[in-house]
Design a protein around this motif. Sequence first.
Motif, mmCIF file in Angstrom:
data_model
loop_
_atom_site.group_PDB
_atom_site.id
_atom_site.type_symbol
_atom_site.label_atom_id
_atom_site.label_comp_id
_atom_site.label_asym_id
_atom_site.label_seq_id
_atom_site.Cartn_x
_atom_site.Cartn_y
_atom_site.Cartn_z
ATOM 1 N N LYS A 17 0.846 -1.193 0.000
ATOM 2 C CA LYS A 17 0.000 0.000 0.000
ATOM 3 C C LYS A 17 0.889 1.254 0.000
ATOM 4 C CE LYS A 17 -4.271 -1.691 0.448
ATOM 5 N NZ LYS A 17 -5.417 -1.347 -0.413
ATOM 6 N N LEU A 18 0.596 2.185 -0.888
ATOM 7 C CA LEU A 18 1.394 3.401 -1.004
ATOM 8 C C LEU A 18 0.499 4.623 -0.856
ATOM 9 C CD1 LEU A 18 4.020 4.932 -1.721
ATOM 10 C CD2 LEU A 18 3.342 4.725 -4.126
ATOM 11 N N TYR A 19 0.848 5.483 0.108
ATOM 12 C CA TYR A 19 0.142 6.749 0.289
ATOM 13 C C TYR A 19 1.118 7.894 0.075
ATOM 14 C CZ TYR A 19 -2.110 10.752 2.473
ATOM 15 O OH TYR A 19 -2.632 12.003 2.702
ATOM 16 N N GLU A 20 0.711 8.868 -0.727
ATOM 17 C CA GLU A 20 1.504 10.060 -0.984
ATOM 18 C C GLU A 20 0.620 11.279 -0.773
ATOM 19 O OE1 GLU A 20 4.296 9.235 -4.645
ATOM 20 O OE2 GLU A 20 2.347 8.281 -4.991
ATOM 21 N N GLY A 21 1.025 12.144 0.163
ATOM 22 C CA GLY A 21 0.201 13.320 0.392
ATOM 23 C C GLY A 21 0.472 13.986 1.715
ATOM 24 N N PHE A 46 -4.885 16.506 1.423
ATOM 25 C CA PHE A 46 -5.039 15.860 0.112
ATOM 26 C C PHE A 46 -3.994 14.763 -0.031
ATOM 27 C CE2 PHE A 46 -4.204 15.245 -4.383
ATOM 28 C CZ PHE A 46 -5.485 15.151 -4.910
ATOM 29 N N GLY A 47 -4.443 13.612 -0.556
ATOM 30 C CA GLY A 47 -3.508 12.507 -0.726
ATOM 31 C C GLY A 47 -3.996 11.486 -1.727
ATOM 32 N N VAL A 48 -3.053 10.637 -2.144
ATOM 33 C CA VAL A 48 -3.319 9.598 -3.143
ATOM 34 C C VAL A 48 -2.929 8.252 -2.549
ATOM 35 C CG1 VAL A 48 -2.752 8.718 -5.438
ATOM 36 C CG2 VAL A 48 -2.930 11.190 -5.054
ATOM 37 N N LEU A 49 -3.847 7.283 -2.640
ATOM 38 C CA LEU A 49 -3.601 5.929 -2.139
ATOM 39 C C LEU A 49 -3.617 4.956 -3.304
ATOM 40 C CD1 LEU A 49 -3.289 4.005 0.339
ATOM 41 C CD2 LEU A 49 -5.780 3.765 0.281
ATOM 42 N N SER A 50 -2.617 4.083 -3.365
ATOM 43 C CA SER A 50 -2.543 3.070 -4.416
ATOM 44 C C SER A 50 -1.946 1.800 -3.831
ATOM 45 C CB SER A 50 -1.698 3.576 -5.596
ATOM 46 O OG SER A 50 -0.415 3.978 -5.153
ATOM 47 N N HIS A 51 -2.001 0.718 -4.605
ATOM 48 C CA HIS A 51 -1.382 -0.523 -4.150
ATOM 49 C C HIS A 51 -0.578 -1.149 -5.286
ATOM 50 C CE1 HIS A 51 -5.085 -2.286 -5.938
ATOM 51 N NE2 HIS A 51 -4.285 -3.281 -6.235
ATOM 52 N N ARG A 52 0.445 -1.879 -4.902
ATOM 53 C CA ARG A 52 1.383 -2.442 -5.862
ATOM 54 C C ARG A 52 0.851 -3.763 -6.418
ATOM 55 N NH1 ARG A 52 6.915 -2.364 -3.377
ATOM 56 N NH2 ARG A 52 5.932 -3.893 -1.992
ATOM 57 N N LEU A 53 0.899 -3.895 -7.742
ATOM 58 C CA LEU A 53 0.492 -5.113 -8.414
ATOM 59 C C LEU A 53 1.668 -6.082 -8.506
ATOM 60 C CD1 LEU A 53 -1.599 -3.517 -11.323
ATOM 61 C CD2 LEU A 53 -2.424 -4.366 -9.110
ATOM 62 N N GLN A 54 1.386 -7.295 -8.976
ATOM 63 C CA GLN A 54 2.426 -8.310 -9.053
ATOM 64 C C GLN A 54 3.524 -7.946 -10.045
ATOM 65 O OE1 GLN A 54 0.482 -12.043 -9.856
ATOM 66 N NE2 GLN A 54 -0.309 -12.247 -7.779
ATOM 67 N N TYR A 63 -1.564 0.484 -8.787
ATOM 68 C CA TYR A 63 -2.949 0.707 -9.205
ATOM 69 C C TYR A 63 -3.571 1.749 -8.287
ATOM 70 C CZ TYR A 63 -7.878 -0.216 -10.181
ATOM 71 O OH TYR A 63 -9.210 -0.091 -10.509
ATOM 72 N N LEU A 64 -4.124 2.806 -8.875
ATOM 73 C CA LEU A 64 -4.710 3.898 -8.095
ATOM 74 C C LEU A 64 -6.005 3.441 -7.428
ATOM 75 C CD1 LEU A 64 -4.703 6.891 -7.272
ATOM 76 C CD2 LEU A 64 -5.938 7.380 -9.396
ATOM 77 N N GLU A 65 -6.107 3.668 -6.118
ATOM 78 C CA GLU A 65 -7.313 3.318 -5.369
ATOM 79 C C GLU A 65 -8.148 4.555 -5.031
ATOM 80 O OE1 GLU A 65 -6.884 0.952 -1.894
ATOM 81 O OE2 GLU A 65 -5.721 -0.619 -2.876
ATOM 82 N N TYR A 66 -7.508 5.564 -4.469
ATOM 83 C CA TYR A 66 -8.247 6.743 -4.008
ATOM 84 C C TYR A 66 -7.409 7.990 -4.246
ATOM 85 C CZ TYR A 66 -10.583 10.107 -0.964
ATOM 86 O OH TYR A 66 -11.207 11.214 -0.480
ATOM 87 N N ARG A 67 -8.097 9.042 -4.663
ATOM 88 C CA ARG A 67 -7.442 10.341 -4.866
ATOM 89 C C ARG A 67 -8.397 11.422 -4.381
ATOM 90 N NH1 ARG A 67 -7.794 13.607 -9.481
ATOM 91 N NH2 ARG A 67 -8.677 11.834 -10.630
ATOM 92 N N GLY A 68 -8.013 12.111 -3.316
ATOM 93 C CA GLY A 68 -8.902 13.135 -2.788
ATOM 94 C C GLY A 68 -8.502 13.585 -1.401
ATOM 95 N N VAL A 81 -14.101 15.554 -0.735
ATOM 96 C CA VAL A 81 -14.333 15.170 -2.131
ATOM 97 C C VAL A 81 -13.211 14.255 -2.590
ATOM 98 C CG1 VAL A 81 -14.644 16.013 -4.484
ATOM 99 C CG2 VAL A 81 -15.498 17.359 -2.569
ATOM 100 N N GLY A 82 -13.586 13.175 -3.288
ATOM 101 C CA GLY A 82 -12.548 12.270 -3.760
ATOM 102 C C GLY A 82 -13.042 11.270 -4.775
ATOM 103 N N TRP A 83 -12.078 10.702 -5.509
ATOM 104 C CA TRP A 83 -12.314 9.632 -6.475
ATOM 105 C C TRP A 83 -11.907 8.307 -5.849
ATOM 106 C CZ3 TRP A 83 -14.188 10.008 -11.520
ATOM 107 C CH2 TRP A 83 -14.317 11.300 -12.045
ATOM 108 N N ARG A 84 -12.709 7.258 -6.097
ATOM 109 C CA ARG A 84 -12.367 5.907 -5.622
ATOM 110 C C ARG A 84 -12.482 4.943 -6.786
ATOM 111 N NH1 ARG A 84 -10.613 1.543 -4.080
ATOM 112 N NH2 ARG A 84 -11.048 0.591 -2.049
ATOM 113 N N TYR A 85 -11.388 4.219 -7.033
ATOM 114 C CA TYR A 85 -11.336 3.249 -8.128
ATOM 115 C C TYR A 85 -11.260 1.851 -7.524
ATOM 116 C CZ TYR A 85 -9.944 7.536 -10.541
ATOM 117 O OH TYR A 85 -9.887 8.814 -11.019
ATOM 118 N N TYR A 86 -12.301 1.038 -7.768
ATOM 119 C CA TYR A 86 -12.363 -0.292 -7.184
ATOM 120 C C TYR A 86 -11.792 -1.336 -8.135
ATOM 121 C CZ TYR A 86 -15.333 1.898 -3.694
ATOM 122 O OH TYR A 86 -15.812 2.716 -2.701
#
Length: 250
Positions: A59-63, A73-81, A86-91, A101-106
Amino acid sequence: MPFYHKPKTFKPLLLAAEKKSIKNGIHHAIFTSRFDKYVGDWKDDLKEGKGLFLTITGKLYEGDWHEGFRHGFGVLSHRLQNGTFYLEYRGEWVSGKPEGVGWRYYENNDVYFGFWKRGQWHGYGKMWYKNGTYYVGYWNMSKREGLGMFVQENGNRYEGHWENDVKNGLGRFYHLHTGQLQEGIWDRGICVKSKVSDIVTRQFCDFPTECAIPPETLLNSRNILERSERWLKQKIGEVDKHVKHCIDQM
């Protein structure tokens, strides 16, 4: 004559070392006991300001950070194989959870954009589902509630009131494949009373009905629907009270 010299006070080495170990300012890399990695700003031994946090699970958080929590404000993503992220949340974040306010990618390809509260959809928001359906309207703790529009895969759509994630109250259902408009009352996802009329573009729909619906001759049909809704809610309340009374008697 000898002079009195006040003995020097020495701070214990443990306290001095502890004071020096308190992190302040920017640090290039700090690792936790489980090998999570943080790069960024500190204040009084807490993450504060801008920073990057990578967990051992990928899990990677930048913000932004505040008092050790994701805040701002921050961006959360997770590392693929394959090593990509892969972007999970931005907001926006508040005290470690999405809020604002934020975007969530499932992972199943659903996408949500709108307001959050304590990590849940709350307020106005839009949801694109992987099966092609779409909802725009109001949410209450991740459940559709209030005014909203839901578009089905075939293009038919419902516009009206929602409660507890289902259609409830006054609403309109557009049968765009056949060219009809259904206005009525829904109760817990089921239409209990309605009137149906043709829309202007009925003949241009995919499967228009052979015959047009006769024009409405009922006076004050809208008022009748509203009175029916109030009557229905009253009856439902009476049934709920009767059921509760029966349960109490058991």
